[in-house]
Design an enzyme around this catalytic site. Structure first.
Site, short mmCIF file in Angstrom:
data_model
loop_
_atom_site.label_atom_id
_atom_site.label_comp_id
_atom_site.label_asym_id
_atom_site.label_seq_id
_atom_site.Cartn_x
_atom_site.Cartn_y
_atom_site.Cartn_z
CG HIS A 117 -1.89 1.03 1.39
ND1 HIS A 117 -1.58 2.33 1.74
CD2 HIS A 117 -3.23 1.00 1.23
CE1 HIS A 117 -2.70 3.04 1.78
NE2 HIS A 117 -3.71 2.27 1.47
CG ASP A 194 0.58 -2.07 5.98
OD1 ASP A 194 -0.33 -2.18 6.82
OD2 ASP A 194 0.44 -1.49 4.89
CD GLN A 197 -6.87 -4.33 4.40
OE1 GLN A 197 -7.79 -5.03 4.82
NE2 GLN A 197 -7.09 -3.09 3.95
CE LYS A 220 -7.24 0.20 6.25
NZ LYS A 220 -8.02 0.56 5.08
CB CYS A 359 -3.66 3.35 -1.61
SG CYS A 359 -4.93 4.55 -1.32
N1 PMP Z 1 -1.85 -0.42 4.58
C1 PMP Z 1 -2.82 -1.20 4.08
C2 PMP Z 1 -2.49 -2.61 3.67
C3 PMP Z 1 -4.11 -0.70 3.95
O1 PMP Z 1 -5.08 -1.48 3.44
C4 PMP Z 1 -4.38 0.63 4.36
C5 PMP Z 1 -5.77 1.22 4.22
N2 PMP Z 1 -6.34 1.08 2.96
C6 PMP Z 1 -3.34 1.38 4.88
C7 PMP Z 1 -2.10 0.83 4.98
C8 PMP Z 1 -3.55 2.80 5.33
O2 PMP Z 1 -4.39 2.82 6.44
P1 PMP Z 1 -4.98 4.20 6.99
O3 PMP Z 1 -5.62 4.87 5.80
O4 PMP Z 1 -5.97 3.78 8.01
O5 PMP Z 1 -3.85 4.98 7.55
#
Ligand code: PMP
Length: 405
Positions: A117, A194, A197, A220, A359
């Protein structure tokens, strides 16, 4: 487990026809979480750490109690090493900025994967540019998994960081975390995971994973927006400079220099999001009551059914591994229907899916597409939601084949 009743989720209860399949973006909020936030504001609201009066002591206690409960949920024994942030993005920026600037120099190497991401890619890319370090990208296997032999070839004496997603937000692929950590530690690098998920969907014990840093987002995992965590090893956090400076994170402020508060406060400058932390703790408690193994089994059933049925539709291409190797995420395309059009048509059937690059533009480039449709499942979804998704996709395909004819 059965799915959690929709009546526990006010938004879903108020919209009986809504089929919410975008939990990888953010989850709906259960009543217990909303009640916990309201209860904090109605009964215990004051600025934590600031006042000597009883109400402020109560607010401080609730904030600390929330930290302990979230730490217990994530398998973190030393809750001082769990820092509340705004979310995964802030957590990973904190590591890249604070640890990275102190430890990465010219000619050093940072290894990330092609599944990242942007939140675990861009901070490292920018650090590399700033430090004239080298960003190395571990390419994925055909099914989107991380191959350890390929990763090994990228590691060496200059590797400072290995950053990776526990679960890909596009493909749902689950990484072999312990093996990646061993490889990173084998060359003296830190492992940055990270977990955005993973924490909502898998049974995660951060201490057992051996990672040096772990990031996740409350929103999430049934919690509110604006709260997340960074878990780090104590010796690393102790040695790192602060990320932000200001109130609460200092010990003494002299005219010409300052000293820092102890963990976790050193990394929590300013008034904390105490209500958010209380809400996240209520979410963690709920997930713990359900049991993360039960959550995983439930999602596997749904994703497996959706995978089999979507794969059987002519023109549907699903990205990533077989259903048994993925969490509750399914990215796909339908012929040459643009994913945005697909999502719009599904919306007319009250089915909410995501369309776009998620993203993860480096990954999209490697998949050879600019966007995918993505359905993601969680505790409140059931078989009827899979039916609605499949029916919506079939209707969209039908519609476009008529237009194309
Ligand atoms: N890493 C991953 C794998 C994600 O899915 C996301 C959210 N889409 C993020 C980072 C970023 O999370 P946040 O927008 O809550 O900071």
């Amino acid at each position: 487990m059965m799915s959690l009743p929709r009546s526990e989720f006010p938004l879903l209860a108020a919209s009986p026809r809504l089929v919410y399949l975008d939990s990888a973006a953010t989850t709906q909020k259960p009543r217990v979480v909303l009640d916990a936030i309201r209860d904090f504001y109605e009964n215990d609201n004051a600025n934590p750490h600031r006042g000597a009066y009883e109400l402020s002591v109560r607010a401080t206690r609730r904030y600390h109690d929330a930290r302990a409960r979230v730490a217990a949920f994530l398998g973190v024994r030393d809750s001082d090493c769990l820092i509340f942030t705004r979310g995964t993005t802030e957590s990973l920026n904190l590591v890249a900025s604070s640890w990275g600037r102190a430890n990465v120099g010219a000619g050093d190497e940072i290894v990330v994967t092609a599944a990242e991401h942007h939140a675990n890619f861009v901070p490292w890319q920018q650090l590399a540019l700033e430090r004239t370090a080298r960003l190395r990208i571990c390419e994925l296997e055909a099914d989107g998994s991380i191959d350890l032999d390929r990763l090994r070839t990228l590691l060496g004496s200059r590797t400072r960081v290995v950053a990776f997603p526990y679960v890909s937000n596009v493909l749902g692929t689950i990484a072999p975390v312990r093996e990646i950590v061993d490889l990173a530690h084998g060359v003296g690098a830190i492992a940055v995971c990270d977990g955005a998920q993973a924490a909502p969907h898998l049974s995660v014990c951060v201490d057992d994973l051996g990672v040096d840093f772990f990031a996740a987002s409350g929103h999430k995992m049934l919690g509110p927006t604006g709260i997340g965590v960074l878990v780090g090893r104590r010796y690393l956090l102790d040695a790192m400079p602060p990320f932000m400076t200001g109130g609460d994170m200092i010990e003494f402020v002299e005219d010409d220099h300052s000293t820092w508060n102890r963990l976790p406060h050193k990394f929590e400058a300013g008034t904390p999001n105490a209500a958010g932390a209380v809400g996240l703790a209520a979410a963690a408690d709920l997930l713990q009551r359900i049991g993360m193994d039960a959550v995983r089994t439930h999602e596997r059933g749904l994703v497996n059914a959706a995978y089999q049925r979507l794969a059987a539709i002519e023109g549907v291409r699903i990205y990533g591994p077989a259903p048994e190797h993925r969490s509750g995420v399914l990215s796909f395309n339908v012929g040459d229907v643009h994913p945005h059009d697909l999502a719009t048509i599904l919306d007319s059937y009250h089915v909410c899916i995501r369309a776009g690059h998620h993203c993860a533009q480096p990954l999209m480039r490697r998949l050879g597409v600019s966007a995918t449709a993505r359905a993601s499942f969680y505790v409140y979804n059931d078989d009827a939601d899979v039916d609605a998704l499949v029916n919506g996709v079939m209707a969209a395909r039908e519609m476009f084949s008529r237009v194309g004819a």
